[in-house]
Motif scaffolding. Sequence first.
Motif, PDB file in Angstrom:
ATOM      1  N   PRO A  39       0.831  -1.221   0.000  1.00 42.30           N
ATOM      2  CA  PRO A  39       0.000   0.000   0.000  1.00 42.30           C
ATOM      3  C   PRO A  39       0.858   1.260   0.000  1.00 42.30           C
ATOM      4  CG  PRO A  39      -0.867  -1.591   1.549  1.00 42.30           C
ATOM      5  CD  PRO A  39       0.445  -2.144   1.077  1.00 42.30           C
ATOM      6  N   GLY A  40       0.545   2.169  -0.901  1.00 38.34           N
ATOM      7  CA  GLY A  40       1.254   3.433  -0.979  1.00 38.34           C
ATOM      8  C   GLY A  40       2.603   3.370  -1.657  1.00 38.34           C
ATOM      9  N   LYS A  41       2.955   2.202  -2.174  1.00 33.67           N
ATOM     10  CA  LYS A  41       4.252   2.054  -2.828  1.00 33.67           C
ATOM     11  C   LYS A  41       4.075   1.635  -4.278  1.00 33.67           C
ATOM     12  CE  LYS A  41       6.930   0.915   1.301  1.00 33.67           C
ATOM     13  NZ  LYS A  41       7.923  -0.026   1.885  1.00 33.67           N
ATOM     14  N   GLU A  42       5.131   1.813  -5.063  1.00 30.62           N
ATOM     15  CA  GLU A  42       5.093   1.394  -6.453  1.00 30.62           C
ATOM     16  C   GLU A  42       5.268  -0.119  -6.559  1.00 30.62           C
ATOM     17  OE1 GLU A  42       6.890   5.415  -8.612  1.00 30.62           O
ATOM     18  OE2 GLU A  42       7.975   3.531  -8.708  1.00 30.62           O
ATOM     19  N   ARG A  43       4.776  -0.643  -7.662  1.00 31.61           N
ATOM     20  CA  ARG A  43       4.958  -2.069  -7.912  1.00 31.61           C
ATOM     21  C   ARG A  43       6.443  -2.336  -8.152  1.00 31.61           C
ATOM     22  NH1 ARG A  43       0.508  -5.027 -11.522  1.00 31.61           N
ATOM     23  NH2 ARG A  43      -0.676  -3.845  -9.948  1.00 31.61           N
ATOM     24  N   ASP A  88       7.886  -8.180   3.540  1.00 30.45           N
ATOM     25  CA  ASP A  88       7.417  -8.880   2.347  1.00 30.45           C
ATOM     26  C   ASP A  88       5.907  -8.755   2.155  1.00 30.45           C
ATOM     27  OD1 ASP A  88       9.745 -11.475   3.189  1.00 30.45           O
ATOM     28  OD2 ASP A  88       9.978  -9.928   1.639  1.00 30.45           O
ATOM     29  N   THR A  89       5.224  -8.155   3.108  1.00 29.36           N
ATOM     30  CA  THR A  89       3.789  -7.975   3.019  1.00 29.36           C
ATOM     31  C   THR A  89       3.437  -7.103   1.822  1.00 29.36           C
ATOM     32  OG1 THR A  89       3.446  -8.253   5.395  1.00 29.36           O
ATOM     33  CG2 THR A  89       1.759  -7.022   4.171  1.00 29.36           C
ATOM     34  N   ALA A  90       2.610  -7.646   0.932  1.00 37.80           N
ATOM     35  CA  ALA A  90       2.239  -6.942  -0.299  1.00 37.80           C
ATOM     36  C   ALA A  90       1.264  -7.811  -1.079  1.00 37.80           C
ATOM     37  CB  ALA A  90       3.464  -6.661  -1.154  1.00 37.80           C
ATOM     38  N   ALA A  91       0.681  -7.206  -2.094  1.00 36.50           N
ATOM     39  CA  ALA A  91      -0.036  -7.981  -3.098  1.00 36.50           C
ATOM     40  C   ALA A  91       0.993  -8.435  -4.129  1.00 36.50           C
ATOM     41  CB  ALA A  91      -1.120  -7.144  -3.755  1.00 36.50           C
TER      42      ALA A  91
END
Length: 121
Positions: A39-43, A88-91
């Motif tokens: 969230p709030g970061k670039e892919r 490492d939490t992310a989609a």
Amino acid sequence: QLQASGGGLVQAGGSLRLSCAASGRTFSSYCMGWFRQAPGKEREFVAAISRSGGSTAYADSAKGRFTISRDNAKNTVYLQMNSLKPDDTAAYYCAASRRTYGSTVREYDYWGQGTQVTVSS
């Protein structure tokens, strides 16, 4: 079409294996990659693999902990993630490229819908 699965909630130090199933009969023609977006970061790039699976590339954050692999007979690419950290939490998204197993978003032509990975401390 790309369908990612395998995400979930895991404690720090744990493991998960993500899968990405591709439809169609040309899976082996594509290089495949995994990216992630918090969230709030670039892919950002995580790992990529060549068409045959003989060559791979990893982000520094993934080296030594994550392993990308593919099974062209099953039209599936995997991401084995070990020693997971809260960072490492992310989609996590799988992607397919006609050209190369690159590390930038623009090099990929098709994207899956993402699977959520949450690592608790």
